[in-house]
Design a protein around this motif. Structure first.
Motif: not given
Length: 339
Positions: A169, A18, A163, A148
């Motif tokens: 996202h 992430d 992602f 995240q």
């Protein structure tokens, strides 16, 4: 006065994918859930009867005249970014310690954004809160953080977050029966190692090593698909989720030599000997909370093996960041303003 309640989160798989330097080129994915442990932010306009203009109460108490004088970086960053001009008072309370791997810093940032927006009469969407918190933490505060945590705590629930290459996202709930989710929850045990650390500092090495960690990160992203398969198939062996956690921990340790320590390795070994099937340190590593997957019949054995650590029972939650008390005033009191 406004009070927001923002949950902490537990991340299971995909952590590390992430970070923008990775997912913008390669894509990424994580599975995480929010839990019923919270960060509370109380916010109100400060009446103009004090020597100070702003009051910030957390583990310290700050009474200052200007936003630039605020020591708490997230408070200073959020108030500056939102262009707050009136005197304000902010109180923070948390169910669990800060800097412990449960996304507490992002919970604070999201909760504060939510509170200030509500105080000034603005509605906040979950997506908007997440995106604003990511921008503030990464761009305004220049912290080494992924994306995240902000998304997880703003949205709430047990989710898969993808992602996308090039940026952006998607958030999707993990679809499985309530019985499967309850079975997973009943096999998770959370312990505090007693060590708090600054996640941004630990993550800095991980970010620096991204170019050398491609194989690990690719496998960690693949584990997200495997975990979703285990949860969504009622006939799958739930213990496979624990075995996958053990593999994820081995991969995570390979991202940086700062993620684990001799103490953490010793705690992990004790739990595994006592009956845990898998586990991982939460967050960036180096301390904080450690999670174990334990068959129900071995929970007591693991608890005894880790008797010196604080065991924190928890349940999954679905709500994400919420305004739980909303009593707006007519606005800040100013000289010459009657009310």
């Amino acid at each position: 006065m406004i009070i927001t309640r923002t949950p902490f989160r537990i991340s299971f798989f995909g952590g590390g994918t992430d970070f923008p330097p990775w997912f913008i080129e390669n894509g990424g994915a994580v599975i995480s859930t929010t839990i019923d442990k919270y960060c509370y932010i109380t916010c109100r306009y400060l009446p103009p009867f004090f020597e100070h203009r702003h009051r910030i109460v957390y583990s310290k108490i700050e009474n200052v005249q200007r936003i630039e004088e605020i020591q708490h970086p997230a408070v200073r960053g959020v108030l500056s970014d939102l262009g707050v001009v009136d005197g304000i008072e902010i109180h923070h309370d948390g169910d669990l310690p800060a800097r412990s791997g449960l996304g507490s810093s992002s919970s604070f940032t999201v909760g504060l954004l939510h509170a200030i927006n509500a105080l000034e009469g603005r509605m906040s969407s979950k997506q908007g809160l997440a995106e604003s918190a990511i921008r503030i933490e990464q761009d305004v505060l220049a912290e080494n953080v992924g994306c995240q945590d902000q998304i997880a705590v703003a949205h709430g629930g047990f989710n898969r977050i993808d992602f996308l290459k090039g940026g952006g996202h998607e958030v999707r709930p993990v679809v499985c029966t309530q019985d499967r989710l309850a079975a997973l929850e009943g096999r998770l045990m959370l312990f505090f190692t007693g060590v708090s650390r600054f996640g941004s500092q630990v993550a800095a090495k991980q970010v620096a090593n991204i170019g050398k960690s491609g194989a690990n990160l690719e496998r960690m992203r693949e584990q997200v698909d495997t975990a979703v398969g285990i949860l969504s198939d009622p006939s799958a062996d739930m213990d496979d989720f624990g075995r996958l956690l053990h593999e994820a921990w081995q991969l995570k340790k390979g991202l940086s030599d700062s993620i684990s320590t001799a103490m953490i390795d010793e705690i992990y070994a004790r739990a595994m000997t006592a009956g845990a099937i898998g586990g991982k340190i939460l967050g960036a590593g180096g301390g904080g909370f450690i999670l174990f997957f334990v068959p129900p019949e071995r929970r007591r054995d693991v608890a005894r093996a880790l008797d010196g650590l604080t065991h924190v029972p928890f349940h999954f939650e679905r709500d994400g960041s919420q305004v739980v008390y909303y009593k707006p005033s007519d606005g800040p009191l100013r000289p010459g303003h009657a009310g």
